[in-house]
Each structure stands twice: as structure tokens, then as C-alpha cells.
Design a protein around this motif. Structure first.
Motif, PDB file in Angstrom:
ATOM      1  N   LYS A   1      78.724   1.355  46.462  1.00 36.85           N
ATOM      2  CA  LYS A   1      79.487   1.081  45.247  1.00 36.85           C
ATOM      3  C   LYS A   1      80.841   1.785  45.296  1.00 36.85           C
ATOM      4  O   LYS A   1      81.875   1.199  44.931  1.00 36.85           O
ATOM      5  CB  LYS A   1      78.677   1.551  44.037  1.00 36.85           C
ATOM      6  N   HIS A   2      80.836   3.046  45.775  1.00 38.49           N
ATOM      7  CA  HIS A   2      82.089   3.806  45.856  1.00 38.49           C
ATOM      8  C   HIS A   2      83.041   3.155  46.859  1.00 38.49           C
ATOM      9  O   HIS A   2      84.256   3.034  46.599  1.00 38.49           O
ATOM     10  CB  HIS A   2      81.776   5.245  46.281  1.00 38.49           C
ATOM     11  N   THR A   3      82.502   2.726  48.016  1.00 41.13           N
ATOM     12  CA  THR A   3      83.355   2.106  49.046  1.00 41.13           C
ATOM     13  C   THR A   3      83.950   0.799  48.546  1.00 41.13           C
ATOM     14  O   THR A   3      85.144   0.522  48.752  1.00 41.13           O
ATOM     15  CB  THR A   3      82.531   1.856  50.317  1.00 41.13           C
TER      16      THR A   3
ATOM     17  N   ARG B   1      76.544   5.738  58.084  1.00 40.15           N
ATOM     18  CA  ARG B   1      75.837   6.489  57.051  1.00 40.15           C
ATOM     19  C   ARG B   1      74.401   5.982  56.898  1.00 40.15           C
ATOM     20  O   ARG B   1      73.482   6.768  56.661  1.00 40.15           O
ATOM     21  CB  ARG B   1      76.574   6.372  55.722  1.00 40.15           C
TER      22      ARG B   1
ATOM     23  N   GLN C   1      84.505  -0.079  45.466  1.00 40.37           N
ATOM     24  CA  GLN C   1      85.498   0.191  44.426  1.00 40.37           C
ATOM     25  C   GLN C   1      86.809   0.643  45.047  1.00 40.37           C
ATOM     26  O   GLN C   1      87.895   0.216  44.609  1.00 40.37           O
ATOM     27  CB  GLN C   1      84.953   1.257  43.458  1.00 40.37           C
TER      28      GLN C   1
ATOM     29  N   TYR D   1      67.837   5.644  49.636  1.00 41.35           N
ATOM     30  CA  TYR D   1      68.335   4.362  49.134  1.00 41.35           C
ATOM     31  C   TYR D   1      69.345   4.568  48.011  1.00 41.35           C
ATOM     32  O   TYR D   1      70.386   3.905  47.953  1.00 41.35           O
ATOM     33  CB  TYR D   1      67.156   3.530  48.645  1.00 41.35           C
ATOM     34  N   GLY D   2      69.045   5.518  47.102  1.00 40.35           N
ATOM     35  CA  GLY D   2      69.987   5.785  46.014  1.00 40.35           C
ATOM     36  C   GLY D   2      71.318   6.290  46.520  1.00 40.35           C
ATOM     37  O   GLY D   2      72.379   5.910  46.007  1.00 40.35           O
ATOM     38  N   TYR D   3      71.259   7.146  47.551  1.00 46.10           N
ATOM     39  CA  TYR D   3      72.510   7.667  48.131  1.00 46.10           C
ATOM     40  C   TYR D   3      73.331   6.527  48.731  1.00 46.10           C
ATOM     41  O   TYR D   3      74.553   6.447  48.526  1.00 46.10           O
ATOM     42  CB  TYR D   3      72.173   8.712  49.199  1.00 46.10           C
TER      43      TYR D   3
ATOM     44  N   ARG E   1      73.205   3.304  47.999  1.00 53.41           N
ATOM     45  CA  ARG E   1      73.741   2.440  46.945  1.00 53.41           C
ATOM     46  C   ARG E   1      74.977   3.050  46.307  1.00 53.41           C
ATOM     47  O   ARG E   1      75.969   2.361  46.038  1.00 53.41           O
ATOM     48  CB  ARG E   1      72.669   2.223  45.864  1.00 53.41           C
ATOM     49  N   SER E   2      74.944   4.352  46.098  1.00 51.05           N
ATOM     50  CA  SER E   2      76.102   5.036  45.514  1.00 51.05           C
ATOM     51  C   SER E   2      77.309   4.959  46.446  1.00 51.05           C
ATOM     52  O   SER E   2      78.436   4.697  46.017  1.00 51.05           O
ATOM     53  CB  SER E   2      75.743   6.489  45.224  1.00 51.05           C
ATOM     54  N   GLU E   3      77.055   5.176  47.757  1.00 53.36           N
ATOM     55  CA  GLU E   3      78.155   5.099  48.729  1.00 53.36           C
ATOM     56  C   GLU E   3      78.730   3.694  48.806  1.00 53.36           C
ATOM     57  O   GLU E   3      79.944   3.509  48.902  1.00 53.36           O
ATOM     58  CB  GLU E   3      77.642   5.542  50.108  1.00 53.36           C
TER      59      GLU E   3
END
Length: 625
Positions: A39-41, A304, A43, A31-33, A35-37
Motif C-alpha cells: 500500500k505504501h509503495t 521484501r 501510494q 502478510y500484514g507487513y 500488505r502495508s508495504e
């Protein structure tokens, strides 16, 4: 042998706790991975939208500055003004000056950016057009060109379309100035018409990267709504036609028209979730929106998500397998010890069961003998009941036959009594006083009422002994015959009768006719001050037709809904409403003989509706004999 005390449950709970900890850790990492992806996408996409918005805003500002620079250069030179002054002074008859003006107006540097150039005289009248068309003044142009000449400044007319010029365009107005005694005076004006389809719309609609949903919008505030200025990617013919109220602040376009800038999430004109970037176009009422559907942004994340979910599931599955193997090893040891204990216990239980079965068998044998005696007694009771029912059926048939014969045979004596009393009244009319005439009248009325009672009793009895066969009957034809029979009564009371289309169903023709005639006759008879209005309807409900006769008469109180179907039951005096009180009892008997039922819904002073049911098929409505 005693059951072994060692129990693997403690080890099981430890293994389950370990499994849950590992599963939660794996799920949290996945889940953390994600969420990070995500947020990055987001942005990256917002940076891309911001870059495109800034680029297009600069291009639009540059385009506007180029057009204004063209106008300012014309304002600063006297070449066009001098030719226009001489041509206008000649009243438009100087052909050389006109050719010079047309050559300048149609020059490539103008035709490349402007669809047409117009010349106005000082009064604001259009005198010359570069395309050679007959000058027609635009309703928005006249006040703007007068303002440009009055202020001696270049004016920009925003997107507009008129009845004379249906295509959307912009206009640039340049006053023509002449130097008279050191003073600048306005001798006319030029109008440059800009077609946004040539450069501005393509600039706005283009997108630097492949995208199925991304687009750029140009909007402006127009009163209490936001107006879309360019053609939209997902809706045709929307330029200068699509509006949205400023109260709908979920739309990025509305927020842009209200002056907001930056990254905005919301729903676009289609109601679809989008990411957008808002930019204000300097020195203009325009706002620019670059947007893309959120579904397109999220699409790459799906793969992903599937990959992370698959890896997490695999790791959790492997952990579960390891836990299960450890548990099974301990469980097998426990099961082996339990199996030995259960074998010994089962042997003891078998001995006890055999003894219990022997006892139960003896009890069942006794119960079977008792049941046989009860069955024999039941057969005797059933035979007695059948014989009693047969006797009752014969008694009912004899009673109905007796009622029919009695009603029929009583007719002749009553007719004789009535005839002789009426003969007595005629023969001794002059010799009898008024009391005698009244007595004779009472006697004749009583005999007549008795005859009517006997006729109705005879009709009631005939319903019970009528052995007519069922036949498929068109209920519309039956109703037409009933209305013919009741025509004098209908005309006397000025009754209005309407009907639905009635079905054709199996029934006894004469009895159904009697049923309708009684209900419609009552509806006419029991009317109020208004003329009777009666409607006959029918609707299908499962395997029955529900017929209805609705009127606007005097109505019936709820406490009499069941009593009115009893034989000889009356609610009103004979003087007010004549009759014997047997009509509804006949209707009830006819409905029941067809395996139906009859009931009433009414309200005092507002009319009544009588309902009765008839089965739809022959098998379901064999008449009760």
C-alpha cells in the motif's frame, strides 16, 4: 504382560495446536507487513505519477499560452500588417517589401519556435513561405485561415498531417488587420507551423527519474475512438496512427478521452497492467496520461517478499523443531514400553505361525500333486487338438482342390452343350417355331450363366490355393493396369475416376489387381442416373494402409452391409444388374489372405465407400495358406 495404557496422543494434539497457532501468527504478521508495504509503495508511485502529470500539464499549458501570446502580440501591432498590405497590393512584385517580410518571418524569435511561417492573401491563397519553398496549401489550413480572417481572431489548428506535408505538425493562424477609416479590415493572415519534434514531443517523452517502463501519453478524442498524439516509448511510429475504440474502457487513454481525471489502474495499449494518472489540458482537446508498468512497481516488493517469507519460514521451522523434540521425548518413552509388549506378543505369534506353516505345507503338497495330474491331462488334450487341426487343414485343402478341379472339369461339358444347342438353332432355324427358338435361347442363357458361375467359383477357389509369394508392388501401377482392363466399361458409362498417390507395399500382384478390378467394376455397374464418379484413396493408420473406393452410385441399405460379402449373395435381379454375386466374396477372401479386412459404408441413393486394409510390413501380412 499387558500393553501400557499411557498414550502420548493427548500431548501430541496440544503440541500441534500450539504449533498451528504460532505458525498462523507468524504468517499473519508477515502478510500484514507485506500488505502495508504494498500500500505504501503504490501510494508513493501514484504521488510520483501525479506530480509528474501536474508538472507536464503546467508546462504544456505554459507552452500553449506562449504561442498564443506570440500570436496576440502580432495581432495587436500593425508592423507586419502594413508590410504585408503593401506587398500584396503590389501583386507580390515589390522586392523591398518582400525582403522585409522574409526578414521578419525568419527572425530567430520565430525560427526558434516555428518550423515555417506562411503569408495568406484575403482569399485564403498562400502567397509566401519563410523557408522559400513553393507555397502548397494544406487541406486543413484553408478553411481554418478563412475562419481566422472572418472572425479576426487567433485560431489554433491541432495535430494533423496531410498528403502534402507528411510530417505531423500544428498550426497557429493570425489574421492581419489594417485600420481603414477607423474600421478594422482583414488584409491577409499569417500561419505559424509548429513541429512538435522540436519541443513538445521531447517535453512529453522526458521522465525526471530513471525508469524502464514509465512514459507520458498525449491523447484526444477523435470520433468514436481515442487517438494517440505523440510517439510512444514501446511502439514506434505510433503518433497520429494508433487508435483504440472508446468502448475499451479498460484503457486509461480511453477513460482520459472520456473526460476522467485522477488515479487509474488498467491495461495500456500493449495489454500490460499499469498504474496511471490522468490530467485534462485546459483550453484544449488534449488529455495527459503518466503511467508505469505494475510489474516495475511491484519489483522492489519481491525482495521484501522473499525476506519476509524466509524469516517466517525460519520461525515456523524452529517452532516445528521444538514441537518435534518434545514429541520425540514422550514418544521414546512410549515406544520402549510398547517394544517390551511386542516382544512377548511376537514370541506367542511365532509358536502359532509354526503350527500354521506345518498345516499349510501339507495342503500345498496335496495341491501340487493335483496340479501335476491336471497338467498331464492338458498335454493329452493339446495333442488331440493339434491332430484335429491338422486333419481340418488337410480337409480344407482337399475341399479347395476339389472345388478347383470340379469347376475346371465342368467347363468342357457346358461348352459342348452350348455349342450343340446353338448348332441346332442354326441348322433348324427355318423349321422351328418361336417357342422352340425361345427355349433354345433359355438353354443358351442358362449354360452361359452356369459357365459364369463356374468361372467365378474357379476364381474363388484359386484365391484359396494360390501359393504366390509376396513382393513389394507399386499400387499405382496395379491401378493403371486395372483401369486399362476396364477401359471399355469406363467409356461406355462415361465414368470419371480419380485417385490419390498409392503406396508401394508387399502383396500378391494378381490378387490385389483382382480386388481393385472387382470394386471399381461394381462402382461403375451399380450407378444411378448420374454418370459414375469414382475415387480411389489410401491413408496410413498405424501399421496398416487403409484403401478406399468411393462412388456416387445407388448405395446399399445398412442391413445388407455384412450379407453382400457372402458367396452368391445378390441384392438385385439379373435383368437389372448382371452378375453372379461372388465378386465381393472374392474381395473379402483376398483381403483376409493378406491379414486385412474389408467393409462398406453407404447410404441409399448417395453412393458407397468400400474400405480394405493391407499391413505395411512383410512380417505382419504373410498370406494365410
Amino acid at each position: 504382560m499387558t500393553f501400557p495404557r499411557q498414550n502420548p496422543s493427548r500431548l501430541l494434539w496440544r503440541l500441534v495446536a500450539l504449533f498451528l497457532l504460532l505458525a498462523i501468527g507468524i504468517g499473519a504478521a508477515g502478510y500484514g507487513y507485506l500488505r502495508s508495504e504494498l500500500k505504501h509503495t503504490l501510494q508513493e508511485k501514484q504521488n510520483e505519477l501525479a506530480a509528474i502529470a501536474d508538472l507536464k500539464a503546467r508546462q504544456i499549458v505554459a507552452w500553449r499560452e506562449e504561442r498564443r501570446a506570440d500570436a496576440e502580440s502580432i495581432l495587436a501591432t500593425s508592423f507586419v500588417a502594413s508590410h504585408a498590405q503593401r506587398w500584396l497590393a503590389s501583386g507580390g512584385r515589390d522586392q523591398a517589401e518582400e525582403r522585409a517580410l522574409r526578414a521578419w518571418m525568419t527572425a530567430p524569435r520565430h525560427s526558434r519556435h516555428y518550423s515555417c511561417v506562411y503569408l495568406f492573401d484575403p482569399s485564403g491563397e498562400m502567397r509566401l513561405a519563410s523557408n522559400g519553398a513553393k507555397p502548397v496549401l494544406c487541406e486543413y489550413s484553408h478553411p481554418t485561415v478563412l475562419e481566422a480572417m472572418r472572425t479576426q481572431r487567433v485560431l489554433f489548428l491541432d495535430f494533423h498531417a496531410t498528403k502534402q506535408h507528411e510530417k505531423i505538425h500544428l498550426s497557429l493562424f493570425v489574421p492581419l488587420l489594417a485600420d481603414v477609416n477607423g474600421k478594422k479590415i482583414t488584409i491577409g493572415a499569417l500561419a505559424f507551423e509548429i513541429d512538435p519534434q522540436h519541443f513538445l514531443y521531447p517535453l512529453i517523452q522526458s521522465w525526471p527519474t530513471p525508469s524502464p517502463t514509465a512514459e507520458t501519453l498525449l491523447v484526444r478524442r477523435d470520433g468514436d475512438s481515442v487517438l494517440y498524439l505523440n510517439e510512444l516509448r514501446h511502439r514506434k511510429e505510433s503518433a497520429m496512427a494508433l487508435r483504440r475504440p472508446l468502448s475499451d474502457t479498460a484503457l486509461p487513454a480511453v477513460r482520459a478521452a472520456l473526460g476522467e481525471e485522477g488515479n487509474v489502474s488498467g491495461k495500456d495499449y500493449r495489454g500490460v497492467e499499469v498504474l496511471s494518472v490522468l490530467r485534462k489540458i485546459p483550453d484544449s482537446p488534449w488529455s495527459l496520461i503518466t503511467k508505469v508498468d505494475r510489474a516495475e512497481v511491484d519489483a522492489p516488493l519481491r525482495e521484501r517478499v522473499i525476506m519476509v517469507a524466509s524469516v517466517s519460514a525460519l520461525l515456523i521451522g524452529l517452532t516445528a523443531v521444538a514441537v518435534i523434540l518434545l514429541w520425540r521425548q514422550q514418544q521414546m518413552r512410549f515406544d520402549l514400553a510398547r517394544h517390551e509388549f511386542e516382544e512377548e506378543t511376537l514370541h506367542k505369534a511365532n509358536i502359532e505361525l509354526e503350527a500354521h506353516v506345518a498345516e499349510r505345507t501339507r495342503e500345498l503338497r496335496e495341491t501340487a500333486e493335483s496340479l501335476q495330474q491336471e497338467i498331464a491331462l492338458t498335454h493329452i488334450t493339446e495333442n488331440i487338438l493339434k491332430e484335429s487341426m491338422a486333419q481340418l487343414s488337410r480337409s480344407n485343402a482337399d475341399l479347395e482342390q476339389f472345388a478347383y478341379i470340379a469347376s475346371h472339369d465342368l467347363q468342357e461339358p457346358l461348352r459342348m452343350v452350348a455349342s450343340f444347342v446353338q448348332l441346332l438353332a442354326r441348322r433348324y432355324h427355318d423349321k422351328l417355331d418361336q417357342d422352340a427358338h425361345d427355349f433354345i435361347g433359355y438353354a443358351v442363357e442358362g449354360v452361359t450363366r452356369m459357365q459364369r458361375l463356374i468361372d467365378d467359383q474357379l476364381t474363388y477357389a484359386l484365391v484359396g490355393i494360390d501359393n504366390s509369394q509376396l513382393e513389394t508392388v507399386d499400387c499405382n501401377q496395379v491401378l493403371a493396369e486395372v483401369l486399362t482392363n476396364l477401359k471399355p466399361l469406363i467409356e461406355e458409362h462415361h465414368a470419371a475416376i480419380t485417385q490419390d498417390v498409392l503406396p508401394g507395399i508387399p502383396l500378391i500382384y494378381s490378387q490385389f489387381s483382382q480386388l481393385l478390378q472387382n470394386l471399381i467394376g461394381n462402382a461403375i455397374k451399380f450407378h444411378g442416373e448420374r454418370a459414375p464418379q469414382i475415387h480411389i484413396g489410401a491413408r496410413l493408420d498405424d501399421n496398416h494402409w487403409i484403401f478406399s473406393v468411393r462412388d456416387n452410385g445407388i448405395g446399399i441399405a445398412p442391413e445388407y452391409f455384412d450379407k453382400i460379402f457372402l458367396i452368391f449373395k445378390r441384392l438385385h435381379s439379373r435383368e437389372k444388374y448382371p452378375g453372379t454375386g461372388i465378386g465381393l466374396a472374392i474381395c473379402k477372401r483376398i483381403a483376409e489372405r493378406h491379414h486385412g479386412r474389408i467393409w462398406v459404408e453407404s447410404e441409399l441413393g448417395k453412393g458407397s465407400t468400400f474400405y480394405f486394409t493391407i499391413p505395411t510390413t512383410l512380417e505382419e501380412q504373410q498370406p494365410i495358406s
